[in-house]
Design a protein around this motif. Structure first.
Motif, PDB file in Angstrom:
ATOM      1  N   VAL A   3       0.853  -1.200   0.000  1.00 13.14           N
ATOM      2  CA  VAL A   3       0.000   0.000   0.000  1.00 13.14           C
ATOM      3  C   VAL A   3       0.889   1.249   0.000  1.00 13.14           C
ATOM      4  O   VAL A   3       0.592   2.233  -0.690  1.00 13.14           O
ATOM      5  N   PHE A   7       2.105   1.875  -3.494  1.00 12.95           N
ATOM      6  CA  PHE A   7       1.124   2.529  -4.359  1.00 12.95           C
ATOM      7  C   PHE A   7       0.836   3.956  -3.906  1.00 12.95           C
ATOM      8  O   PHE A   7       0.552   4.817  -4.742  1.00 12.95           O
ATOM      9  N   PHE A  40       0.706   6.868  -6.455  1.00 17.21           N
ATOM     10  CA  PHE A  40      -0.521   7.654  -6.623  1.00 17.21           C
ATOM     11  C   PHE A  40      -0.256   9.140  -6.370  1.00 17.21           C
ATOM     12  O   PHE A  40      -0.848   9.995  -7.027  1.00 17.21           O
ATOM     13  N   ASN A  99      -6.447   1.955 -17.043  1.00 17.59           N
ATOM     14  CA  ASN A  99      -5.482   0.971 -17.535  1.00 17.59           C
ATOM     15  C   ASN A  99      -6.214  -0.026 -18.452  1.00 17.59           C
ATOM     16  O   ASN A  99      -7.456  -0.030 -18.516  1.00 17.59           O
ATOM     17  N   GLU A 137      -9.060  -2.097 -16.865  1.00 14.64           N
ATOM     18  CA  GLU A 137     -10.256  -1.286 -16.586  1.00 14.64           C
ATOM     19  C   GLU A 137     -11.019  -0.990 -17.877  1.00 14.64           C
ATOM     20  O   GLU A 137     -12.249  -1.004 -17.893  1.00 14.64           O
ATOM     21  N   GLY A 166     -10.442  -2.495  -4.222  1.00 17.22           N
ATOM     22  CA  GLY A 166      -9.048  -2.159  -4.517  1.00 17.22           C
ATOM     23  C   GLY A 166      -9.012  -1.152  -5.645  1.00 17.22           C
ATOM     24  O   GLY A 166      -8.303  -1.307  -6.643  1.00 17.22           O
ATOM     25  N   GLY A 224      -7.830   1.826  -6.054  1.00 15.10           N
ATOM     26  CA  GLY A 224      -6.723   2.733  -6.355  1.00 15.10           C
ATOM     27  C   GLY A 224      -7.244   4.141  -6.552  1.00 15.10           C
ATOM     28  O   GLY A 224      -8.080   4.628  -5.771  1.00 15.10           O
ATOM     29  N   ASP A 252     -10.508   0.930  -0.921  1.00 12.20           N
ATOM     30  CA  ASP A 252      -9.059   0.732  -1.036  1.00 12.20           C
ATOM     31  C   ASP A 252      -8.438   1.082   0.315  1.00 12.20           C
ATOM     32  O   ASP A 252      -8.993   1.873   1.083  1.00 12.20           O
ATOM     33  N   ALA A 253      -7.256   0.517   0.591  1.00 16.79           N
ATOM     34  CA  ALA A 253      -6.561   0.816   1.844  1.00 16.79           C
ATOM     35  C   ALA A 253      -5.769   2.115   1.774  1.00 16.79           C
ATOM     36  O   ALA A 253      -5.369   2.649   2.820  1.00 16.79           O
ATOM     37  N   CYS A 254      -5.535   2.618   0.572  1.00 14.30           N
ATOM     38  CA  CYS A 254      -4.641   3.774   0.422  1.00 14.30           C
ATOM     39  C   CYS A 254      -5.415   5.078   0.684  1.00 14.30           C
ATOM     40  O   CYS A 254      -6.286   5.474  -0.111  1.00 14.30           O
ATOM     41  N   GLN A 309     -10.290   0.965   3.582  1.00 13.05           N
ATOM     42  CA  GLN A 309     -10.411  -0.284   4.353  1.00 13.05           C
ATOM     43  C   GLN A 309      -9.335  -1.268   3.925  1.00 13.05           C
ATOM     44  O   GLN A 309      -9.014  -1.365   2.731  1.00 13.05           O
ATOM     45  N   ILE A 330      -8.554  -4.697   2.888  1.00 14.60           N
ATOM     46  CA  ILE A 330      -9.401  -5.746   2.299  1.00 14.60           C
ATOM     47  C   ILE A 330      -8.986  -7.136   2.789  1.00 14.60           C
ATOM     48  O   ILE A 330      -9.718  -8.109   2.612  1.00 14.60           O
ATOM     49  N   ALA A 331      -7.842  -7.250   3.459  1.00 15.09           N
ATOM     50  CA  ALA A 331      -7.421  -8.560   3.982  1.00 15.09           C
ATOM     51  C   ALA A 331      -8.513  -9.164   4.857  1.00 15.09           C
ATOM     52  O   ALA A 331      -8.641 -10.385   4.945  1.00 15.09           O
ATOM     53  N   ILE A 383      -9.424  -5.316  -9.773  1.00 10.78           N
ATOM     54  CA  ILE A 383      -8.379  -5.228 -10.800  1.00 10.78           C
ATOM     55  C   ILE A 383      -7.034  -5.002 -10.123  1.00 10.78           C
ATOM     56  O   ILE A 383      -6.842  -3.988  -9.430  1.00 10.78           O
ATOM     57  N   GLY A 384      -6.122  -5.943 -10.300  1.00 10.18           N
ATOM     58  CA  GLY A 384      -4.770  -5.766  -9.771  1.00 10.18           C
ATOM     59  C   GLY A 384      -4.718  -5.731  -8.260  1.00 10.18           C
ATOM     60  O   GLY A 384      -3.962  -4.957  -7.679  1.00 10.18           O
ATOM     61  N   PHE A 411      -1.925 -10.203  -1.137  1.00  9.29           N
ATOM     62  CA  PHE A 411      -2.296 -10.896   0.095  1.00  9.29           C
ATOM     63  C   PHE A 411      -1.586 -12.241   0.122  1.00  9.29           C
ATOM     64  O   PHE A 411      -1.060 -12.693  -0.902  1.00  9.29           O
TER      65      PHE A 411
HETATM   66  C1  LIG Z   1      -2.218  -2.303  -8.804  1.00 10.02           C
HETATM   67  S1  LIG Z   1      -3.158  -1.194  -7.816  1.00 10.02           S
HETATM   68  C2  LIG Z   1      -4.696  -1.358  -8.671  1.00 10.02           C
HETATM   69  C3  LIG Z   1      -5.609  -0.176  -8.458  1.00 10.02           C
HETATM   70  C4  LIG Z   1      -6.809  -0.130  -9.429  1.00 10.02           C
HETATM   71  N1  LIG Z   1      -7.686  -1.263  -9.246  1.00 10.02           N
HETATM   72  C5  LIG Z   1      -6.329  -0.060 -10.851  1.00 10.02           C
HETATM   73  O1  LIG Z   1      -6.600  -0.987 -11.624  1.00 10.02           O
HETATM   74  O2  LIG Z   1      -5.690   0.937 -11.193  1.00 10.02           O
HETATM   75  C6  LIG Z   1      -3.392  -2.142  -6.342  1.00 10.02           C
HETATM   76  C7  LIG Z   1      -4.292  -1.499  -5.317  1.00 10.02           C
HETATM   77  O3  LIG Z   1      -4.486  -2.432  -4.246  1.00 10.02           O
HETATM   78  C8  LIG Z   1      -4.533  -1.681  -3.050  1.00 10.02           C
HETATM   79  N2  LIG Z   1      -4.250  -2.583  -1.932  1.00 10.02           N
HETATM   80  C9  LIG Z   1      -3.132  -3.331  -1.728  1.00 10.02           C
HETATM   81  N3  LIG Z   1      -3.249  -4.011  -0.573  1.00 10.02           N
HETATM   82  C10 LIG Z   1      -4.463  -3.696  -0.048  1.00 10.02           C
HETATM   83  C11 LIG Z   1      -5.173  -4.070   1.122  1.00 10.02           C
HETATM   84  N4  LIG Z   1      -4.628  -4.915   2.027  1.00 10.02           N
HETATM   85  N5  LIG Z   1      -6.403  -3.584   1.337  1.00 10.02           N
HETATM   86  C12 LIG Z   1      -6.954  -2.722   0.447  1.00 10.02           C
HETATM   87  N6  LIG Z   1      -6.336  -2.304  -0.680  1.00 10.02           N
HETATM   88  C13 LIG Z   1      -5.100  -2.792  -0.918  1.00 10.02           C
HETATM   89  C14 LIG Z   1      -3.481  -0.609  -3.252  1.00 10.02           C
HETATM   90  O4  LIG Z   1      -3.649   0.477  -2.364  1.00 10.02           O
HETATM   91  C15 LIG Z   1      -3.710  -0.243  -4.702  1.00 10.02           C
HETATM   92  O5  LIG Z   1      -4.646   0.795  -4.817  1.00 10.02           O
END
Ligand SMILES: C[S@@+](CC[C@H](N)C(=O)[O-])C[C@H]1O[C@@H](n2cnc3c(N)ncnc32)[C@H](O)[C@@H]1O
Length: 199
Positions: free
Chosen positions: A6, A9, A13, A25, A28, A43, A45, A64-66, A89, A91-92, A106-107, A112
């Protein structure tokens, strides 16, 4: 939330926000035309898919966690008066609290442990309404670019696992794509878009 992935990213970001770099991307772009009804972008982003879906008439939940990404998405949605509901949040520990017509992840799932990624994938399946659509994209085995990963907490699925998870759904799109990464490395992505059966 301060997992290394996180934080990785968050830095990326911040640069994109400063440059107003908000392109969809490819994953998407492929997902957008398949979305129906109420959408969950898990997630999210920067939320480019969430905003594009809301612009196309969908009500969107975005998680998203960020903190930086979620705050920037909330700002952009408010400025555009679009129905995007954001939540920061981890998401784990995510459990689906309802069902959506469409769910995009996506991505996300590679960040995890494999146990958590498979548990979340099970939650994703049950969070899509019968007749609804899922779009899942993950890095898979064959990926050699590892810079964004927590060494202890990541998962590269076998390439066919995602397809197998949705073998009882109608697959609308399935593909594996290699993208070049710095230092001659590669990112190998599997993408599945599938419709849940009505019954
Ligand atoms: C590769 S980016 C993809 C973002 C978006 N879905 C996209 O396609 O552009 C991965 C995303 O996963 C989020 N992420 C990673 N670990 C996470 C977690 N434990 N809980 C929530 N989000 C998480 C990151 O903050 C990041 O925004």
């Amino acid at each position: 939330m301060s997992a290394p992935s996180v934080e990785f990213f968050a830095r990326q970001f911040e640069r994109q926000i400063a440059a107003a770099d908000y392109e969809l991307n490819p994953f998407e772009t492929w997902t957008l035309p398949h979305l129906t009804g109420r959408v969950l972008d898990l997630g999210c982003g920067l939320g480019n898919l969430a905003l594009a879906a809301a612009s196309a008439g969908h009500e969107v939940d975005a998680i998203d966690a960020c903190a930086q990404a979620v705050a920037d998405l909330a700002r952009r949605a408010q400025e555009l008066a679009l129905p995007v509901h954001t939540r920061q949040q981890d998401i784990a520990h995510w459990h689906a609290e309802g069902q959506w017509d469409s769910l995009a992840a996506i991505g996300l799932l590679m960040f995890f442990t494999c146990d958590d990624a498979r548990r979340i994938l099970g939650e994703i399946r049950s969070a899509v309404r019968p007749g609804g659509v899922v779009a899942v994209n993950v890095l898979v085995e064959g990926t050699t670019c590892m810079q964004m990963f927590d060494p202890l907490e990541h998962c590269l699925f076998p390439p066919l696992e995602l397809r197998a998870t949705f073998s009882d759904w109608t697959v609308l799109l399935e593909r594996t794509d290699d993208f070049p990464a710095p230092d001659g490395k590669v990112k190998r992505f599997a993408t599945v878009i599938a419709r849940r059966p009505l019954a």
